[in-house]
Design a protein around this motif. Sequence first.
Motif, PDB file in Angstrom:
ATOM      1  N   VAL A 123      -5.220  38.369   7.090  1.00  0.00           N
ATOM      2  CA  VAL A 123      -5.106  36.942   7.721  1.00  0.00           C
ATOM      3  C   VAL A 123      -4.533  37.111   8.956  1.00  0.00           C
ATOM      4  O   VAL A 123      -4.129  38.032   9.623  1.00  0.00           O
ATOM      5  N   PRO A 124      -4.927  35.854   9.915  1.00  0.00           N
ATOM      6  CA  PRO A 124      -4.413  36.266  11.166  1.00  0.00           C
ATOM      7  C   PRO A 124      -2.811  36.443  11.465  1.00  0.00           C
ATOM      8  O   PRO A 124      -2.097  36.015  10.700  1.00  0.00           O
ATOM      9  N   LYS A 125      -2.810  36.925  12.495  1.00  0.00           N
ATOM     10  CA  LYS A 125      -1.096  37.296  12.699  1.00  0.00           C
ATOM     11  C   LYS A 125      -0.203  36.131  12.879  1.00  0.00           C
ATOM     12  O   LYS A 125       0.651  36.332  12.356  1.00  0.00           O
ATOM     13  N   ASN A 126      -0.797  35.030  13.320  1.00  0.00           N
ATOM     14  CA  ASN A 126       0.073  33.867  13.187  1.00  0.00           C
ATOM     15  C   ASN A 126       0.325  33.437  12.111  1.00  0.00           C
ATOM     16  O   ASN A 126       1.661  32.695  11.842  1.00  0.00           O
ATOM     17  N   ILE A 130       4.454  33.283   7.340  1.00  0.00           N
ATOM     18  CA  ILE A 130       4.507  32.404   6.392  1.00  0.00           C
ATOM     19  C   ILE A 130       4.104  32.825   4.872  1.00  0.00           C
ATOM     20  O   ILE A 130       4.198  32.235   3.946  1.00  0.00           O
ATOM     21  N   MET A 131       3.256  34.094   5.158  1.00  0.00           N
ATOM     22  CA  MET A 131       2.648  34.475   3.822  1.00  0.00           C
ATOM     23  C   MET A 131       3.391  34.661   2.708  1.00  0.00           C
ATOM     24  O   MET A 131       3.302  34.099   1.525  1.00  0.00           O
ATOM     25  N   PRO A 132       4.652  35.325   3.115  1.00  0.00           N
ATOM     26  CA  PRO A 132       5.388  36.015   1.712  1.00  0.00           C
ATOM     27  C   PRO A 132       6.404  34.776   1.314  1.00  0.00           C
ATOM     28  O   PRO A 132       7.005  34.847   0.053  1.00  0.00           O
ATOM     29  N   ILE A 133       6.552  33.664   2.150  1.00  0.00           N
ATOM     30  CA  ILE A 133       7.654  32.514   1.513  1.00  0.00           C
ATOM     31  C   ILE A 133       6.782  31.326   1.301  1.00  0.00           C
ATOM     32  O   ILE A 133       7.716  30.381   0.844  1.00  0.00           O
ATOM     33  N   PHE A 134       5.681  31.042   1.712  1.00  0.00           N
ATOM     34  CA  PHE A 134       4.880  29.948   1.359  1.00  0.00           C
ATOM     35  C   PHE A 134       3.639  30.398   0.761  1.00  0.00           C
ATOM     36  O   PHE A 134       3.332  29.631  -0.389  1.00  0.00           O
ATOM     37  N   VAL A 135       2.819  30.964   1.460  1.00  0.00           N
ATOM     38  CA  VAL A 135       1.377  30.692   1.133  1.00  0.00           C
ATOM     39  C   VAL A 135       1.091  31.737  -0.432  1.00  0.00           C
ATOM     40  O   VAL A 135       0.658  31.188  -1.317  1.00  0.00           O
TER      41      VAL A 135
END
Length: 254
Positions: A123-126, A130-135
């Motif tokens: 995924v893009p760096k930005n 939020i990947m581990p806590i949201f997506v």
Amino acid sequence: MKEELKRIREYLMTGVSYMIPIVVIGGVLIAFSIALSGVQAGKGAVVTNPVLKSMMDIGTASFSMMVPVLAGFIAFGIADRPGLAPGLVGGVLANQLKAGFLGGIIAGFIAGYVARWIKSWRVPKNLRPIMPIFVIPLLSALIVGFLMIYILGNPISSAMTAMTNWLKSMSTGNAVILAMIMGAMIAFDMGGPVNKVAFLFAAAMIGEGVYTIMGPVAVAICIPPLGMGVATLLAPTSTLKQKRKQGMVHLQWG
């Protein structure tokens, strides 16, 4: 293949190890509340004392957490923290769909592997923070939730219902055979995977309203430490001092 099976067993044992305190809390509180309430003729154990009733309610609440905790920490073992919430969601759905511990196990593995798969996405760096806590939790929960509700829940629930009804209708002779098998599994590897499978099955059946399995399992758990303790008492001079101390500790544990 052998390594993957070993990892699957480790994931399952992770869930079981976190679930055991929940089972202990529920089992002890329910047992105490019933034991202290006594038995009424024709009604069996009836809890009428308000304090004991509250104790039983706490134990029942603890048991209601058993399947979600099992599923959540199976997923945690597979995917670390991003898998925990989806696993808990899958476990709650397993409870609601009456899929029992089998549904919880399946939901936990699905949630864990899905979360681990999403973790592998580039995924893009930005977006990474939020990947581990949201997506990851959100997408994983959606996937495991839809699978449980629309595909897996009803078949697993039917299987659990059939197994529960079979256990409830067992004759005395079959119950004795089942008790012997469960006891042998408990003592087979002294806390290893076979032991935990037997304990998990017995604990799960309490949640399904089958109480006759945990009794033999509880007795079998006590036998090895009691045997070691009694052996220490009967032959104290035949063992080393350190082992004698351990034998007395085992006697207390038994």
